[in-house]
Scaffold this motif. Structure first.
Motif, mmCIF file in Angstrom:
data_model
loop_
_atom_site.group_PDB
_atom_site.id
_atom_site.type_symbol
_atom_site.label_atom_id
_atom_site.label_comp_id
_atom_site.label_asym_id
_atom_site.label_seq_id
_atom_site.Cartn_x
_atom_site.Cartn_y
_atom_site.Cartn_z
ATOM 1 N N LEU A 37 0.863 -1.176 0.000
ATOM 2 C CA LEU A 37 0.000 0.000 0.000
ATOM 3 C C LEU A 37 0.901 1.229 0.000
ATOM 4 O O LEU A 37 1.760 1.361 0.869
ATOM 5 C CB LEU A 37 -0.899 0.008 1.244
ATOM 6 C CG LEU A 37 -1.784 1.238 1.435
ATOM 7 C CD1 LEU A 37 -2.765 1.412 0.271
ATOM 8 C CD2 LEU A 37 -2.528 1.152 2.762
ATOM 9 N N VAL A 38 0.718 2.105 -1.002
ATOM 10 C CA VAL A 38 1.547 3.305 -1.134
ATOM 11 C C VAL A 38 0.637 4.534 -1.058
ATOM 12 O O VAL A 38 -0.282 4.670 -1.858
ATOM 13 C CB VAL A 38 2.335 3.324 -2.461
ATOM 14 C CG1 VAL A 38 3.284 4.516 -2.506
ATOM 15 C CG2 VAL A 38 3.093 2.019 -2.669
ATOM 16 N N ILE A 39 0.914 5.412 -0.091
ATOM 17 C CA ILE A 39 0.137 6.637 0.071
ATOM 18 C C ILE A 39 1.109 7.819 0.001
ATOM 19 O O ILE A 39 2.054 7.910 0.789
ATOM 20 C CB ILE A 39 -0.603 6.670 1.434
ATOM 21 C CG1 ILE A 39 -1.418 5.400 1.656
ATOM 22 C CG2 ILE A 39 -1.451 7.936 1.538
ATOM 23 C CD1 ILE A 39 -2.524 5.166 0.666
ATOM 24 N N GLY A 80 -6.441 5.548 1.832
ATOM 25 C CA GLY A 80 -5.440 4.558 2.231
ATOM 26 C C GLY A 80 -5.857 3.834 3.497
ATOM 27 O O GLY A 80 -5.670 2.621 3.632
ATOM 28 N N PHE A 81 -6.456 4.565 4.432
ATOM 29 C CA PHE A 81 -6.947 3.964 5.674
ATOM 30 C C PHE A 81 -8.024 2.924 5.356
ATOM 31 O O PHE A 81 -7.998 1.814 5.873
ATOM 32 C CB PHE A 81 -7.499 5.058 6.595
ATOM 33 C CG PHE A 81 -7.996 4.551 7.916
ATOM 34 C CD1 PHE A 81 -7.105 4.230 8.924
ATOM 35 C CD2 PHE A 81 -9.352 4.398 8.150
ATOM 36 C CE1 PHE A 81 -7.553 3.743 10.155
ATOM 37 C CE2 PHE A 81 -9.822 3.922 9.367
ATOM 38 C CZ PHE A 81 -8.917 3.597 10.368
ATOM 39 N N LYS A 92 -7.894 -4.856 3.108
ATOM 40 C CA LYS A 92 -6.916 -5.807 2.565
ATOM 41 C C LYS A 92 -5.755 -5.992 3.534
ATOM 42 O O LYS A 92 -5.541 -5.187 4.424
ATOM 43 C CB LYS A 92 -6.353 -5.292 1.238
ATOM 44 C CG LYS A 92 -7.374 -5.162 0.136
ATOM 45 C CD LYS A 92 -6.692 -4.701 -1.138
ATOM 46 C CE LYS A 92 -7.658 -4.595 -2.293
ATOM 47 N NZ LYS A 92 -6.955 -4.216 -3.528
ATOM 48 N N ASN A 93 -4.997 -7.066 3.287
ATOM 49 C CA ASN A 93 -3.762 -7.303 4.039
ATOM 50 C C ASN A 93 -2.572 -6.952 3.155
ATOM 51 O O ASN A 93 -2.580 -7.255 1.959
ATOM 52 C CB ASN A 93 -3.658 -8.770 4.461
ATOM 53 C CG ASN A 93 -4.686 -9.115 5.516
ATOM 54 O OD1 ASN A 93 -4.884 -8.365 6.464
ATOM 55 N ND2 ASN A 93 -5.359 -10.228 5.336
ATOM 56 N N TYR A 100 -6.000 -2.147 13.679
ATOM 57 C CA TYR A 100 -5.569 -3.542 13.606
ATOM 58 C C TYR A 100 -5.573 -4.178 14.999
ATOM 59 O O TYR A 100 -5.997 -5.310 15.174
ATOM 60 C CB TYR A 100 -4.174 -3.643 13.000
ATOM 61 C CG TYR A 100 -4.132 -3.642 11.481
ATOM 62 C CD1 TYR A 100 -5.142 -3.071 10.720
ATOM 63 C CD2 TYR A 100 -3.057 -4.199 10.826
ATOM 64 C CE1 TYR A 100 -5.078 -3.072 9.336
ATOM 65 C CE2 TYR A 100 -2.988 -4.205 9.434
ATOM 66 C CZ TYR A 100 -4.003 -3.644 8.701
ATOM 67 O OH TYR A 100 -3.937 -3.659 7.337
ATOM 68 N N GLU A 101 -5.064 -3.451 15.994
ATOM 69 C CA GLU A 101 -5.007 -3.968 17.365
ATOM 70 C C GLU A 101 -6.399 -4.271 17.895
ATOM 71 O O GLU A 101 -6.589 -5.224 18.647
ATOM 72 C CB GLU A 101 -4.367 -2.935 18.307
ATOM 73 C CG GLU A 101 -2.876 -2.823 18.207
ATOM 74 C CD GLU A 101 -2.345 -1.638 19.012
ATOM 75 O OE1 GLU A 101 -3.045 -1.155 19.934
ATOM 76 O OE2 GLU A 101 -1.221 -1.197 18.716
#
Length: 138
Positions: A10-12, A43-44, A50-51, A77-78
């Motif tokens: 993932l590129v932001i 992007g968030f 996705k992973n 994620y946590e």
């Protein structure tokens, strides 16, 4: 984790030229799946859907910088069930001497810092440092 053998990144970055360079390099030289966006909020959303094996964020963007975006994603994620593993982060920045960026390298998921402008070879070296199992193409 993405399918075996296929890497996903993932590129932001708010600079669309940088997005294009990184996407083309990783797609053409490593055959990775590359998701890009100039908008951190998109992007968030992608990060929740996705992973990824690697995240590459611009350190300095308007409203939400790359480190805040990474922090927001890691909190999400946590708190997900089951908890998700944060992939390594490579920060890209036009402010190579920025002390905050250098400090972040001490934090565990932040694996690299790439000052702009950069060469394709330098990008690929940094990607390999972040994801060591990647085969070198040069």
């Amino acid at each position: 984790m993405p399918e075996a053998g296929i890497r996903r990144v993932l590129v932001i970055d708010d600079d669309t030229a940088v997005l294009r360079i990184i996407r083309e390099a990783l797609q053409n030289l490593h055959h990775w799946e590359v998701d890009t966006s100039p908008k951190p909020e998109y992007g968030f959303e992608l990060a929740l859907k996705k992973n990824y094996d690697l995240m590459i964020f611009d350190f300095s963007m308007p409203l939400i910088d790359g480190t805040l975006l990474f922090l927001l994603i890691s909190k999400a994620y946590e708190n997900s069930l089951p908890a998700r593993r944060m992939p390594p982060l490579l920060l890209v920045s036009g402010q190579g001497a920025d002390e905050r960026a250098r400090e972040l390298l001490k934090e565990s998921p932040v694996r690299g810092f790439l000052p702009k402008p950069f060469t394709i070879n330098r990008l690929l070296e940094k990607v390999k440092q972040c994801v060591p199992e990647v085969e070198s193409v040069f």
